[in-house]
Design a protein around this motif. Structure first.
Motif, PDB file in Angstrom:
ATOM      1  N   LEU A  77      -0.756  -7.281   2.878  1.00 40.11           N
ATOM      2  CA  LEU A  77      -1.466  -8.075   1.878  1.00 40.11           C
ATOM      3  C   LEU A  77      -1.175  -7.557   0.470  1.00 40.11           C
ATOM      4  CD1 LEU A  77      -4.964  -8.683   3.529  1.00 40.11           C
ATOM      5  CD2 LEU A  77      -2.935 -10.147   3.547  1.00 40.11           C
ATOM      6  N   ALA A  78      -1.019  -6.225   0.339  1.00 40.53           N
ATOM      7  CA  ALA A  78      -0.701  -5.656  -0.973  1.00 40.53           C
ATOM      8  C   ALA A  78       0.649  -6.142  -1.472  1.00 40.53           C
ATOM      9  CB  ALA A  78      -0.717  -4.127  -0.900  1.00 40.53           C
ATOM     10  N   ALA A  79       1.578  -6.371  -0.564  1.00 37.54           N
ATOM     11  CA  ALA A  79       2.883  -6.912  -0.955  1.00 37.54           C
ATOM     12  C   ALA A  79       2.754  -8.360  -1.406  1.00 37.54           C
ATOM     13  CB  ALA A  79       3.862  -6.806   0.206  1.00 37.54           C
TER      14      ALA A  79
ATOM     15  N   GLY B 241      -0.956  -1.355   9.142  1.00 30.85           N
ATOM     16  CA  GLY B 241      -0.188  -1.941   8.051  1.00 30.85           C
ATOM     17  C   GLY B 241      -0.659  -3.295   7.578  1.00 30.85           C
ATOM     18  N   LYS B 242      -1.823  -3.754   8.041  1.00 29.30           N
ATOM     19  CA  LYS B 242      -2.303  -5.087   7.643  1.00 29.30           C
ATOM     20  C   LYS B 242      -2.576  -5.154   6.134  1.00 29.30           C
ATOM     21  CE  LYS B 242      -5.887  -4.890  10.313  1.00 29.30           C
ATOM     22  NZ  LYS B 242      -5.663  -3.474  10.723  1.00 29.30           N
TER      23      LYS B 242
ATOM     24  N   ARG C  54      -0.990 -14.517  -9.531  1.00 27.26           N
ATOM     25  CA  ARG C  54      -2.234 -14.158  -8.849  1.00 27.26           C
ATOM     26  C   ARG C  54      -3.330 -15.196  -9.066  1.00 27.26           C
ATOM     27  NH1 ARG C  54      -2.418  -7.657 -10.208  1.00 27.26           N
ATOM     28  NH2 ARG C  54      -1.069  -6.978  -8.472  1.00 27.26           N
ATOM     29  N   LYS C  55      -3.219 -15.994 -10.112  1.00 25.29           N
ATOM     30  CA  LYS C  55      -4.201 -17.053 -10.335  1.00 25.29           C
ATOM     31  C   LYS C  55      -4.121 -18.111  -9.234  1.00 25.29           C
ATOM     32  CE  LYS C  55      -4.210 -16.547 -15.375  1.00 25.29           C
ATOM     33  NZ  LYS C  55      -3.929 -17.212 -16.671  1.00 25.29           N
ATOM     34  N   GLY C  56      -3.002 -18.153  -8.522  1.00 24.27           N
ATOM     35  CA  GLY C  56      -2.839 -19.117  -7.438  1.00 24.27           C
ATOM     36  C   GLY C  56      -3.043 -18.525  -6.058  1.00 24.27           C
ATOM     37  N   VAL C  57      -3.522 -17.279  -5.987  1.00 25.86           N
ATOM     38  CA  VAL C  57      -3.733 -16.607  -4.702  1.00 25.86           C
ATOM     39  C   VAL C  57      -5.173 -16.097  -4.660  1.00 25.86           C
ATOM     40  CG1 VAL C  57      -3.027 -14.716  -3.195  1.00 25.86           C
ATOM     41  CG2 VAL C  57      -1.314 -15.911  -4.574  1.00 25.86           C
ATOM     42  N   GLY C  58      -5.958 -16.613  -3.739  1.00 18.32           N
ATOM     43  CA  GLY C  58      -7.320 -16.123  -3.559  1.00 18.32           C
ATOM     44  C   GLY C  58      -7.351 -15.028  -2.513  1.00 18.32           C
ATOM     45  N   VAL C  59      -8.122 -13.989  -2.769  1.00 19.32           N
ATOM     46  CA  VAL C  59      -8.209 -12.852  -1.840  1.00 19.32           C
ATOM     47  C   VAL C  59      -9.669 -12.607  -1.477  1.00 19.32           C
ATOM     48  CG1 VAL C  59      -7.764 -10.396  -1.500  1.00 19.32           C
ATOM     49  CG2 VAL C  59      -6.142 -11.781  -2.806  1.00 19.32           C
ATOM     50  N   LEU C  60      -9.945 -12.601  -0.186  1.00 20.78           N
ATOM     51  CA  LEU C  60     -11.279 -12.288   0.327  1.00 20.78           C
ATOM     52  C   LEU C  60     -11.234 -10.873   0.885  1.00 20.78           C
ATOM     53  CD1 LEU C  60     -14.156 -13.095   1.117  1.00 20.78           C
ATOM     54  CD2 LEU C  60     -13.228 -14.098   3.204  1.00 20.78           C
ATOM     55  N   LEU C  61     -11.896  -9.936   0.205  1.00 17.42           N
ATOM     56  CA  LEU C  61     -11.834  -8.531   0.570  1.00 17.42           C
ATOM     57  C   LEU C  61     -12.680  -8.222   1.796  1.00 17.42           C
ATOM     58  CD1 LEU C  61     -12.181  -7.030  -3.017  1.00 17.42           C
ATOM     59  CD2 LEU C  61     -10.070  -7.346  -1.705  1.00 17.42           C
ATOM     60  N   GLN C  62     -12.302  -7.163   2.496  1.00 16.43           N
ATOM     61  CA  GLN C  62     -13.011  -6.767   3.710  1.00 16.43           C
ATOM     62  C   GLN C  62     -14.479  -6.470   3.431  1.00 16.43           C
ATOM     63  OE1 GLN C  62     -11.181  -3.518   5.755  1.00 16.43           O
ATOM     64  NE2 GLN C  62     -12.555  -3.622   7.506  1.00 16.43           N
ATOM     65  N   GLY C  63     -14.758  -5.802   2.310  1.00 17.31           N
ATOM     66  CA  GLY C  63     -16.141  -5.485   1.965  1.00 17.31           C
ATOM     67  C   GLY C  63     -16.774  -6.504   1.047  1.00 17.31           C
ATOM     68  N   ASN C  64     -16.163  -7.671   0.928  1.00 14.32           N
ATOM     69  CA  ASN C  64     -16.606  -8.793   0.091  1.00 14.32           C
ATOM     70  C   ASN C  64     -16.350  -8.549  -1.390  1.00 14.32           C
ATOM     71  OD1 ASN C  64     -17.535 -10.271   2.338  1.00 14.32           O
ATOM     72  ND2 ASN C  64     -19.478  -9.170   2.299  1.00 14.32           N
ATOM     73  N   GLY C  65     -16.599  -7.335  -1.891  1.00 14.33           N
ATOM     74  CA  GLY C  65     -16.273  -7.010  -3.267  1.00 14.33           C
ATOM     75  C   GLY C  65     -17.146  -7.699  -4.299  1.00 14.33           C
ATOM     76  N   LEU C  66     -18.352  -8.097  -3.926  1.00 11.17           N
ATOM     77  CA  LEU C  66     -19.248  -8.737  -4.884  1.00 11.17           C
ATOM     78  C   LEU C  66     -19.778  -7.709  -5.878  1.00 11.17           C
ATOM     79  CD1 LEU C  66     -21.283 -11.057  -2.477  1.00 11.17           C
ATOM     80  CD2 LEU C  66     -19.294 -11.646  -3.874  1.00 11.17           C
TER      81      LEU C  66
ATOM     82  N   GLY D  15      -7.021 -12.918   3.421  1.00  6.60           N
ATOM     83  CA  GLY D  15      -8.281 -12.200   3.543  1.00  6.60           C
ATOM     84  C   GLY D  15      -8.196 -11.076   4.542  1.00  6.60           C
ATOM     85  N   GLU D  16      -8.953 -10.026   4.261  1.00  5.83           N
ATOM     86  CA  GLU D  16      -9.099  -8.925   5.197  1.00  5.83           C
ATOM     87  C   GLU D  16     -10.377  -9.154   5.966  1.00  5.83           C
ATOM     88  OE1 GLU D  16      -7.467  -4.826   3.975  1.00  5.83           O
ATOM     89  OE2 GLU D  16      -8.502  -5.600   2.219  1.00  5.83           O
ATOM     90  N   GLY D  17     -10.247  -9.280   7.275  1.00  2.00           N
ATOM     91  CA  GLY D  17     -11.404  -9.591   8.087  1.00  2.00           C
ATOM     92  C   GLY D  17     -12.190  -8.371   8.476  1.00  2.00           C
ATOM     93  N   GLY D  18     -13.179  -8.604   9.236  1.00  2.27           N
ATOM     94  CA  GLY D  18     -14.144  -7.636   9.703  1.00  2.27           C
ATOM     95  C   GLY D  18     -15.267  -8.486  10.255  1.00  2.27           C
ATOM     96  N   GLY D  19     -15.505  -9.611   9.593  1.00  5.06           N
ATOM     97  CA  GLY D  19     -16.503 -10.550  10.067  1.00  5.06           C
ATOM     98  C   GLY D  19     -15.916 -11.506  11.082  1.00  5.06           C
TER      99      GLY D  19
END
Length: 230
Positions: A51-53, A46-47, A83-95, A167-171
């Motif tokens: 974050l989706a919430a 449910g992590k 959302r302009k005030g919330v930064g999100v770092l995706l698990q796969g980076n999303g570049l 952020g969703e980790g993995g690294g």
């Protein structure tokens, strides 16, 4: 309490459902501004749902979700502003693979501001320099190492000068990258929490165990059984 004093994130009695199935329930969480919460748990616990919430992608079935002292809005225009005030770092980076490093970092600035091109270039240069990426400005994501790609994604997530980030980790050591900024790190990798957040949380069934990682590990090794889910 004024909005300036409000925590970055506040969840109260939160229940989240997907497809008629309850994923999380009874979640109470407060993350003060400038602090780090590490949310750890196995895949499917449910992590990402939590974050989706926080980003408004998944409305709560019950309870409240507040970001910077304000309930997460449901109307599209208000949600976009939040959302302009919330930064999100995706698990796969999303570049974006067809954009250079500098162009990836500049994307939020070009999308959400009316800044002149010259100022955007200076801001991007500042962000890349802060992450030790200035020499990679013209490189493409496929030319980067995994660690460099993550730092580029972090620079893009902070392009609009966010004070808090999820952020969703993995690294490894995602929380270490956020020191002094604050945010939430969600990962199934223990090392992604670095030395541990200011408030570490572990998903356990449909709830959360509130406590530090070392306490939880000692408890498990000692045969104390699972803690009661919060």
């Amino acid at each position: 309490m004024t909005l300036a004093d409000a925590p970055a994130v506040h969840l109260s009695g939160l229940r989240l459902d997907r497809g008629g199935r309850t994923i999380l329930r009874g979640i109470d969480l407060t993350v003060p501004r400038g602090s780090i919460a590490a949310v750890l748990g196995p895949s499917g616990s449910g992590k990402s749902t939590m974050l989706a919430a926080l980003t408004g992608e998944l409305p709560p079935a019950a309870g409240t979700v507040e970001v910077f002292g304000q309930p997460v809005p449901h109307r599209s225009r208000a949600l976009l502003e939040m959302r302009k005030g919330v930064g999100v770092l995706l698990q796969g980076n999303g570049l974006l693979t067809d954009l250079t490093v500098a162009e990836n970092v500049a994307l939020p600035l070009r999308t959400h501001t009316t800044l002149a091109d010259a100022l955007i270039r200076r801001l991007v240069e500042f962000k890349l320099n802060a992450g030790g990426l200035r020499a990679a400005a013209d490189a493409y994501p496929r030319e980067l190492s995994g660690g460099m790609a993550r730092r580029v994604a972090l620079a893009r997530a902070l392009a609009l000068e966010f004070g808090d980030l999820s952020g969703e980790g993995g690294g490894d050591g995602v929380a270490d990258d956020l020191r002094g900024l604050g945010g939430i790190v969600a990962s199934h990798v223990l090392r992604a929490a670095g030395d541990g957040g200011d408030g570490d949380l572990l998903f356990d069934g449909l709830g959360l165990y509130h406590g530090h990682l070392t306490e939880r590990l000692v408890e498990q090794e000692g045969g104390g059984g699972d803690a009661e889910a919060g």
